[in-house]
Design a protein around this motif. Structure first.
Motif, short mmCIF file in Angstrom:
data_model
loop_
_atom_site.label_atom_id
_atom_site.label_comp_id
_atom_site.label_asym_id
_atom_site.label_seq_id
_atom_site.Cartn_x
_atom_site.Cartn_y
_atom_site.Cartn_z
N ASP A 213 -15.08 1.28 -3.98
CA ASP A 213 -15.72 0.94 -5.25
C ASP A 213 -15.20 -0.42 -5.71
OD1 ASP A 213 -16.46 0.70 -7.98
OD2 ASP A 213 -16.58 2.88 -8.18
N THR A 214 -16.06 -1.41 -5.69
CA THR A 214 -15.63 -2.76 -6.07
C THR A 214 -15.34 -2.85 -7.56
OG1 THR A 214 -17.97 -3.40 -6.27
CG2 THR A 214 -16.87 -3.87 -4.17
N GLY A 215 -16.00 -2.00 -8.37
CA GLY A 215 -15.72 -2.01 -9.80
C GLY A 215 -14.30 -1.55 -10.09
N VAL A 216 -13.84 -0.52 -9.38
CA VAL A 216 -12.47 -0.04 -9.53
C VAL A 216 -11.49 -1.11 -9.05
CG1 VAL A 216 -10.81 1.66 -8.66
CG2 VAL A 216 -13.09 2.40 -9.37
N LEU A 217 -11.82 -1.75 -7.93
CA LEU A 217 -10.95 -2.80 -7.40
C LEU A 217 -10.81 -3.94 -8.41
CD1 LEU A 217 -9.35 -4.09 -5.07
CD2 LEU A 217 -11.53 -4.97 -4.19
N LYS A 218 -11.93 -4.33 -9.04
CA LYS A 218 -11.90 -5.44 -10.01
C LYS A 218 -10.98 -5.11 -11.19
CE LYS A 218 -14.86 -8.41 -12.80
NZ LYS A 218 -14.01 -8.30 -14.00
N VAL A 219 -11.05 -3.85 -11.68
CA VAL A 219 -10.20 -3.47 -12.82
C VAL A 219 -8.73 -3.65 -12.45
CG1 VAL A 219 -9.41 -1.52 -14.24
CG2 VAL A 219 -11.87 -1.89 -13.85
N LEU A 220 -8.33 -3.19 -11.29
CA LEU A 220 -6.92 -3.31 -10.88
C LEU A 220 -6.52 -4.77 -10.75
CD1 LEU A 220 -6.75 -0.44 -8.24
CD2 LEU A 220 -5.61 -0.50 -10.45
N LEU A 221 -7.41 -5.59 -10.19
CA LEU A 221 -7.09 -7.01 -10.07
C LEU A 221 -6.97 -7.66 -11.44
CD1 LEU A 221 -9.48 -7.96 -7.12
CD2 LEU A 221 -6.99 -7.73 -7.01
N ASP A 222 -7.86 -7.25 -12.38
CA ASP A 222 -7.81 -7.81 -13.73
C ASP A 222 -6.51 -7.44 -14.43
OD1 ASP A 222 -10.26 -8.95 -13.39
OD2 ASP A 222 -11.37 -7.37 -14.46
N PHE A 223 -5.94 -6.28 -14.07
CA PHE A 223 -4.69 -5.84 -14.69
C PHE A 223 -3.46 -6.25 -13.87
CE2 PHE A 223 -7.44 -3.31 -17.33
CZ PHE A 223 -6.74 -3.19 -18.53
N GLY A 224 -3.65 -7.18 -12.93
CA GLY A 224 -2.51 -7.80 -12.28
C GLY A 224 -2.10 -7.23 -10.94
N ALA A 225 -2.90 -6.40 -10.33
CA ALA A 225 -2.54 -5.86 -9.02
C ALA A 225 -2.48 -7.00 -8.00
CB ALA A 225 -3.56 -4.81 -8.58
N ASP A 226 -1.43 -7.04 -7.22
CA ASP A 226 -1.19 -8.14 -6.28
C ASP A 226 -1.61 -7.71 -4.88
OD1 ASP A 226 -0.34 -10.22 -4.74
OD2 ASP A 226 1.78 -10.06 -5.29
N PRO A 227 -2.67 -8.30 -4.30
CA PRO A 227 -3.13 -7.90 -2.96
C PRO A 227 -2.17 -8.34 -1.86
CG PRO A 227 -4.42 -9.75 -3.76
CD PRO A 227 -3.55 -9.32 -4.89
N ASN A 228 -1.18 -9.21 -2.20
CA ASN A 228 -0.24 -9.69 -1.17
C ASN A 228 1.08 -8.92 -1.18
OD1 ASN A 228 -1.80 -11.88 -0.06
ND2 ASN A 228 -1.45 -12.97 -1.99
N ASP A 229 1.26 -7.97 -2.10
CA ASP A 229 2.53 -7.24 -2.23
C ASP A 229 2.72 -6.33 -1.01
OD1 ASP A 229 4.86 -6.09 -3.28
OD2 ASP A 229 3.69 -4.47 -4.19
N PRO A 230 3.70 -6.59 -0.14
CA PRO A 230 3.80 -5.82 1.11
C PRO A 230 4.37 -4.42 0.87
CG PRO A 230 5.62 -7.36 0.97
CD PRO A 230 4.74 -7.64 -0.23
N ASN A 231 3.91 -3.49 1.70
CA ASN A 231 4.48 -2.14 1.68
C ASN A 231 5.73 -2.11 2.56
OD1 ASN A 231 3.67 -1.93 4.37
ND2 ASN A 231 1.84 -0.74 3.91
N PRO A 232 6.42 -0.98 2.70
CA PRO A 232 7.64 -0.95 3.51
C PRO A 232 7.45 -1.38 4.96
CG PRO A 232 7.55 0.99 2.11
CD PRO A 232 6.23 0.30 1.95
N ASP A 233 6.21 -1.30 5.46
CA ASP A 233 5.96 -1.76 6.83
C ASP A 233 5.65 -3.25 6.89
OD1 ASP A 233 6.31 0.75 8.01
OD2 ASP A 233 4.26 1.34 7.51
N GLY A 234 5.70 -3.92 5.72
CA GLY A 234 5.45 -5.36 5.69
C GLY A 234 3.98 -5.71 5.67
N ARG A 235 3.10 -4.74 5.42
CA ARG A 235 1.66 -5.01 5.42
C ARG A 235 1.16 -5.11 3.98
NH1 ARG A 235 1.56 -0.07 9.43
NH2 ARG A 235 2.39 -1.16 11.26
N PRO A 236 0.36 -6.12 3.67
CA PRO A 236 -0.15 -6.28 2.30
C PRO A 236 -1.28 -5.29 2.03
CG PRO A 236 -1.07 -7.97 3.72
CD PRO A 236 -0.08 -7.22 4.55
N PRO A 237 -1.56 -4.97 0.77
CA PRO A 237 -2.63 -4.02 0.46
C PRO A 237 -3.98 -4.42 1.03
CG PRO A 237 -1.27 -4.40 -1.47
CD PRO A 237 -0.82 -5.39 -0.44
N PHE A 238 -4.27 -5.73 1.11
CA PHE A 238 -5.62 -6.10 1.55
C PHE A 238 -5.87 -5.81 3.02
CE2 PHE A 238 -3.42 -10.14 2.43
CZ PHE A 238 -4.00 -10.56 3.63
#
Length: 636
Positions: A546-571
């Motif tokens: 859902d791109t609408g849900v994705l947009k809300v998270l991005l608008d509230f500062g979600a960082d698509p480059n923030d790596p998880n413990p395996d070093g992989r970014p959310p995107f």
């Protein structure tokens, strides 16, 4: 020859072979319930002991001597009546054909005894023998003088009986049958029923005692059958009903003796009798119960048999118990009876308002065991029983911290059941606000699965308007909530739980996310709690598609480059899902780091190639990404 043995709590059957030796094969022999045996025998009398076990080819049944039953005729087109001679039958059914053979029990060792010779009929003046001939090797209870005083019609009827019938008469089995079967028959006229009643009274006054096939006194079982036979099933008038009650109270009850024993059999028989007594008019029932109590039946004991009997009696026919009888049984059953869960739930489920009032008067605490929520969710109980229980619980909680906590738990359970209905109108929310003011905990509905039928995530997806109403009432979002117990020790933040729930019919809504994040912005938080989802909100939003849900998270500062413990970014989720649209959305908000390898040195372009995500791979290539570690990626 059959041999029944018990081993490790199970019954097994052995058979002798043609050489007279016990065979090596053992057949497991499950027990046939007494009610099933009575159906096989078509027996109306409930007082006689009946049981059985399944054996190869049929069933081995133990029934009273003289018990009538029907088997197939020689042509198998009809049935004929027969009688049990020894009390042991081998019963066999093949298709629609039924047959039965009398068996003769033998000792653990030795051969079967010869069939006993038929005894002669009694001579006039010597109807009651002076030597032991009754089951159990005992003398008849009735004496010859008492027999001589019987009405002439009854004595002439005795002389028309065969020898076995005469023996049953003087040994008490006839009275046992009369109390259990004759009065229980469908006598169409009051006159015939009156005659049966007089005969029972005459035999009792002559010193006769009802006895079962083993010669044991059967006052309790025969009396319960007697009372059951004249019970009113649909409120209709029953001929001579009060006369039967009076017969029991005034003539039978004084003869029952000291019934304070605690043997399993005696306790079971007395329990059945008391279950009949509790439903009869209280002018007879309470008198009988008090008399039995004086004899020890209901007296409180170390083993608790009196409490057990009274509690079972209360549960047996709760709604038919007269008021005074109900109160008496509650008092005799002990303090715990008023809080008996099965008794209270029966009253709630069947709208037994008066019984509940009596339970409360006897000390029942309604703030326990889900009683309030059960009453609130029952359409019949909600108008009268629910407020009755609620008011009693509120009164008990005044100035009592322990009761107040218990009430809060039960009101939280009620709240959870109401929320599970997805309330939309104003009326339910008015009630919810009252519950919260009385101690129900909104957070408690979801942070303890004992109080809820649904998780927070399920509720938010299924009832978005209700969820927003809870947010307005202060539902905490800065904590974690559990999943159901079957999911193991799992928990999540409300944001992750909302995005994680797999409900295709109820997808996440952008506006609900806005309401959540305005109150607690954790759009860019990876919870570190035990059992929490290792993915973050942005990754779960990409999974939703859902791109609408994705947009809300991005608008509230979600960082698509923030790596998880395996070093992989959310995107990377958008890469693997081959969603160029989502990649463009994230890149427009925050330039994506397309060159970052993970901890295994696998690049994002390599992941795209391994996943067959051609559009995403092309997009990454246009951004200057290179492939590395693709061989490692292929192995995965």
């Amino acid at each position: 020859m059959l041999r029944i043995e018990q081993s490790s709590g199970r019954l097994h059957t052995l058979q002798k072979d043609d050489r007279g030796q016990w065979g090596a094969q053992r057949f497991e022999s499950p027990v046939v319930a007494p009610d099933m045996v009575r159906r096989l025998m078509d027996a109306e009398d409930r007082s006689g002991p009946m049981c059985g076990v399944r054996v190869p080819g049929g069933a081995l049944l133990k029934v009273p001597v003289g018990q009538a039953y029907r088997v197939s005729s020689a042509t198998e087109k009809s049935t004929v009546e027969s009688q049990a001679l020894t009390g042991y039958l081998f019963y066999e059914a093949s298709g629609f054909a039924v047959s039965a053979v009398d068996l003769y029990p033998v000792a653990r060792a030795g051969e079967a005894p010869a069939v006993p010779a038929a005894s002669a009929q009694a001579a006039s003046g010597r109807e009651v023998p002076g030597s032991a001939i009754c089951p159990g090797r005992r003398l008849p209870d009735m004496r010859q003088a008492a027999f001589d005083g019987l009405p002439a019609l009854q004595k002439s009827g005795f002389h028309r009986l065969n020898a076995a019938g005469q023996s049953r008469f003087v040994c008490g089995q006839y009275l046992n049958d009369l109390m259990g079967r004759s009065l229980g028959s469908n006598a169409s006229s009051g006159a015939s029923r009156e005659g049966m009643l007089k005969e029972v009274s005459t035999l009792i006054r002559a010193g006769q005692v009802p006895r079962n096939a083993e010669g044991q006194e059967s006052w309790a079982s025969a009396s319960s059958s007697l009372l059951s036979s004249i019970a009113s099933r649909g409120g209709e008038a029953v001929p001579f009903q009060k006369e039967v009650y009076a017969l029991f109270v005034h003539e039978i009850l004084p003869l029952m003796g000291d019934a304070s024993h605690d043997e399993d059999r005696g306790l079971a028989e007395l329990t059945y009798l008391i279950k009949e007594l509790v439903s009869i008019p209280q002018e007879y029932g309470v008198v009988a119960l008090k008399a039995l109590n004086r004899q020890g039946v209901l007296r409180r004991s170390v083993r608790g048999s009196s409490q057990k009997i009274a509690s079972e009696a209360l549960q047996f026919n709760t709604l038919r118990i007269p008021a005074d009888t109900f109160d008496y049984l509650l008092a005799e059953a002990g303090p715990g009876a008023a809080n008996d869960a099965s008794l209270m739930t029966t009253l709630i489920d069947r709208n037994g308002v008066e019984g509940i009032r009596r339970m409360l008067h006897a000390g029942a605490n309604p703030a326990q065991k889900g009683w309030l929520s059960r009453a609130r969710m029952n359409a019949d109980a909600a108008p009268e029983i629910y407020p009755l229980l609620l008011n009693a619980a509120l009164a008990a909680a005044q100035g009592n911290p322990a009761q107040s906590r218990a009430l809060g738990d039960q009101l939280t359970l009620v709240l959870g059941r109401l929320l599970a209905r997805c309330p939309k109108d104003a009326a339910p929310w008015t009630e919810i606000d009252v519950l919260v003011a009385q101690g129900a905990r909104v957070q408690g509905v979801f942070d303890n699965q004992e109080f809820s039928e649904i998780t927070l995530g399920v509720f938010a997806r299924r009832c978005p308007e209700g969820f927003k109403a809870l947010l307005q009432r202060g539902l905490p979002l800065d904590t974690v909530y559990p999943y159901p117990a079957y999911a193991g020790p799992r928990q999540d933040t409300p944001l992750l739980m909302y995005l994680t729930v797999g409900m295709e019919d109820h997808p996440p809504q952008a506006q609900v996310l806005v309401e959540m994040l305005k109150r607690h912005n954790n759009a860019n938080v990876r919870p570190a709690c035990t059992g929490c989802n290792p993915l973050n909100a942005l990754e779960m939003a990409i999974f939703s598609g859902d791109t609408g849900v994705l947009k809300v998270l991005l608008d509230f500062g979600a960082d698509p480059n923030d790596p998880n413990p395996d070093g992989r970014p959310p995107f990377i989720r958008a890469v693997i899902e081959n969603s160029v649209e989502m990649l463009e959305m994230m890149n427009a908000k925050t330039p994506l780091d397309v060159h970052r390898p993970d901890r295994k040195n696998i690049s994002l372009l390599a992941w795209a190639n391994c996943a067959g995500a051609k559009d995403a791979a092309a997009w990454l290539s246009r951004k200057g990404a290179v492939s590395s570690g693709e061989a490692l990626c292929q192995k995965r």
